[in-house]
Design an enzyme around this catalytic site. Structure first.
Site, PDB file in Angstrom:
ATOM      1  N   GLY A  74      23.847  -4.785 100.336  1.00 45.55           N
ATOM      2  CA  GLY A  74      24.040  -4.882  98.893  1.00 45.55           C
ATOM      3  C   GLY A  74      22.999  -5.709  98.169  1.00 45.55           C
TER       4      GLY A  74
ATOM      5  N   SER B 133      43.380 -14.457  88.116  1.00 48.51           N
ATOM      6  CA  SER B 133      43.162 -15.223  86.887  1.00 48.51           C
ATOM      7  C   SER B 133      43.357 -14.382  85.627  1.00 48.51           C
ATOM      8  CB  SER B 133      41.737 -15.794  86.875  1.00 48.51           C
ATOM      9  OG  SER B 133      40.795 -14.749  86.723  1.00 48.51           O
TER      10      SER B 133
ATOM     11  N   SER C  99      32.837  -6.002  99.663  1.00 46.72           N
ATOM     12  CA  SER C  99      33.108  -7.442  99.616  1.00 46.72           C
ATOM     13  C   SER C  99      32.929  -8.061 101.002  1.00 46.72           C
ATOM     14  CB  SER C  99      34.504  -7.704  99.060  1.00 46.72           C
ATOM     15  OG  SER C  99      35.504  -7.058  99.841  1.00 46.72           O
TER      16      SER C  99
ATOM     17  N   PHE D 220      37.916  -9.526  89.672  1.00 40.39           N
ATOM     18  CA  PHE D 220      37.169  -9.266  88.439  1.00 40.39           C
ATOM     19  C   PHE D 220      36.273 -10.451  88.089  1.00 40.39           C
ATOM     20  CE2 PHE D 220      36.993  -7.695  83.915  1.00 40.39           C
ATOM     21  CZ  PHE D 220      36.463  -6.465  84.240  1.00 40.39           C
ATOM     22  N   GLY D 221      35.461 -10.831  89.091  1.00 39.53           N
ATOM     23  CA  GLY D 221      34.445 -11.861  88.859  1.00 39.53           C
ATOM     24  C   GLY D 221      33.160 -11.224  88.377  1.00 39.53           C
ATOM     25  N   ARG D 222      32.035 -11.872  88.674  1.00 41.30           N
ATOM     26  CA  ARG D 222      30.745 -11.382  88.190  1.00 41.30           C
ATOM     27  C   ARG D 222      30.472  -9.944  88.637  1.00 41.30           C
ATOM     28  NH1 ARG D 222      30.119 -16.591  89.837  1.00 41.30           N
ATOM     29  NH2 ARG D 222      29.193 -18.116  88.385  1.00 41.30           N
ATOM     30  N   ILE D 223      30.664  -9.687  89.924  1.00 40.28           N
ATOM     31  CA  ILE D 223      30.351  -8.353  90.444  1.00 40.28           C
ATOM     32  C   ILE D 223      31.351  -7.328  89.938  1.00 40.28           C
ATOM     33  CG2 ILE D 223      30.145  -6.957  92.541  1.00 40.28           C
ATOM     34  CD1 ILE D 223      29.119  -9.560  93.938  1.00 40.28           C
TER      35      ILE D 223
ATOM     36  N   GLU E 164      31.203  -6.036 112.147  1.00 42.17           N
ATOM     37  CA  GLU E 164      29.758  -5.844 111.970  1.00 42.17           C
ATOM     38  C   GLU E 164      28.957  -6.887 112.753  1.00 42.17           C
ATOM     39  OE1 GLU E 164      28.430  -7.826 107.825  1.00 42.17           O
ATOM     40  OE2 GLU E 164      29.843  -6.175 107.562  1.00 42.17           O
TER      41      GLU E 164
ATOM     42  N   HIS F 227      25.671  -3.391 105.233  1.00 37.62           N
ATOM     43  CA  HIS F 227      25.753  -4.679 104.524  1.00 37.62           C
ATOM     44  C   HIS F 227      24.409  -4.983 103.838  1.00 37.62           C
ATOM     45  CE1 HIS F 227      28.105  -8.727 104.565  1.00 37.62           C
ATOM     46  NE2 HIS F 227      27.448  -8.557 103.438  1.00 37.62           N
TER      47      HIS F 227
END
Length: 318
Positions: free
Chosen positions: A284, A178, A234, A154-157, A264, A282
């Site tokens: 994103g 966290s 991710s 649950f960070g920025r993205i 990949e 890939h």
């Protein structure tokens, strides 16, 4: 003094205007092309900075790059860099966590929608197999409204995905070591196990490191709901790819949407043949807006080091 900077793939020139005032820049002219290993190692002793664009910066390269002051990674993930070797030589290593958030969150939501609504199957049907029998149950699928979304990381993205999911009327839960949350987001913490066992959709937004290697494997897939979907934007090795293929074949889960892969750019044929999977290469951060911002920010960090300043987002080996 003129510095020498190598950029391993072509990135937007508009973001490099200021850096060019300081430096001679070595960069492939054609998009998608990289320098050969021989070219990289020939240039290494002359370089003051490098911007790796998905390419590996290894310990043996770092060893001969005697003048190297900074590795300004073009992206967030840095498992392509030998950070430990760089730190040992006193070379600054940075990444770009602040400029890729929205484009990656959009891509995550796009592939989640695509797998849920069977978009790829429907597109192929219209293009190649249209039998004109368009009835109310053709490509019957699932809507996102009211469904349970579990966000792992649950960070920025992760937070940006949560904002989009809430706007779609989903019930959003998250797991993060966290337990960090933004008060304005109507989300709730759940344990990792509960995320897996209770959610309709599970989306992964964690960095790749030792303790996230195969975070999702056979055991985790077996406890997910048979009606659930797995989304991974991710890093490929966060998911045990072989275990996922088996779970999809055996219908242990409903489907998956994958932006990244363990092998990949090679993707197993077994995976590409499955109808209940959406696959993207890939991409994103592959938007005009984000690529410009990434080029400018990666260049800015190099300029700061050349000017004796300390850039943000310095990475230390763990």
């Amino acid at each position: 003094m003129t510095y020498h900077v190598l950029i391993t793939k072509h990135i937007p020139d508009e973001g490099l205007i200021e850096l060019k005032e300081y430096s001679n820049i070595y960069m492939p002219e054609t998009e998608g092309k990289s320098f050969s290993r021989e070219e990289l190692f020939r240039l290494a002793p002359h370089l003051d900075a490098i911007i790796p664009v998905g390419d590996v910066v290894s310990a043996d390269f770092i060893e001969i790059a005697k003048k190297l002051k900074i590795i300004s990674n073009y992206g967030v993930g840095y498992d392509n860099l030998d950070v430990k070797a760089a730190n040992k030589k006193g070379i600054i290593v940075t990444n770009l966590p602040d400029v890729v958030t929205e484009s990656t969150a959009e891509l995550t939501f796009m592939i989640m929608l695509a797998v849920s609504r069977r978009l790829i199957e429907a597109d192929r049907y219209v293009r190649y197999g249209n039998d004109k029998n368009w009835h109310p149950f053709l490509f019957n699928s699932h809507e996102l409204f009211g469904k349970l979304l579990g966000i792992v990381g649950f960070g920025r993205i992760g937070k940006a995905v949560a904002r989009r999911a809430l706007a779609f009327g989903m019930q959003v839960y998250y797991f993060d070591i966290s337990q960090d949350r933004e008060p304005e987001l109507e989300v709730n913490f759940l344990t990792f196990e509960k995320i897996l066992t209770e959610m309709d959709y599970v989306t992964l937004h964690v960095p790749y490191m030792k303790n996230t290697h195969h975070l999702i494997g056979k055991k985790e897939l077996n406890i997910m709901k048979k009606s659930s979907y797995l989304i991974n934007a991710s890093r490929g090795s966060v998911v045990d790819q072989n275990a996922l293929i088996k779970a999809l074949k055996e219908k242990k889960i409903k489907g998956a949407a994958l932006e990244v892969f363990e092998t990949e750019p090679c993707v197993p044929e077994e995976l590409t043949c499955l109808p209940n999977v959406v696959l993207t290469p890939h991409m994103g951060t592959n938007t005009v807006e984000t690529n410009f911002k990434m080029a400018k920010e990666a260049a800015k960090k190099i300029i700061q080091v050349f000017n004796g300043e300390t850039p943000a987002n310095i990475i230390a080996a763990t």
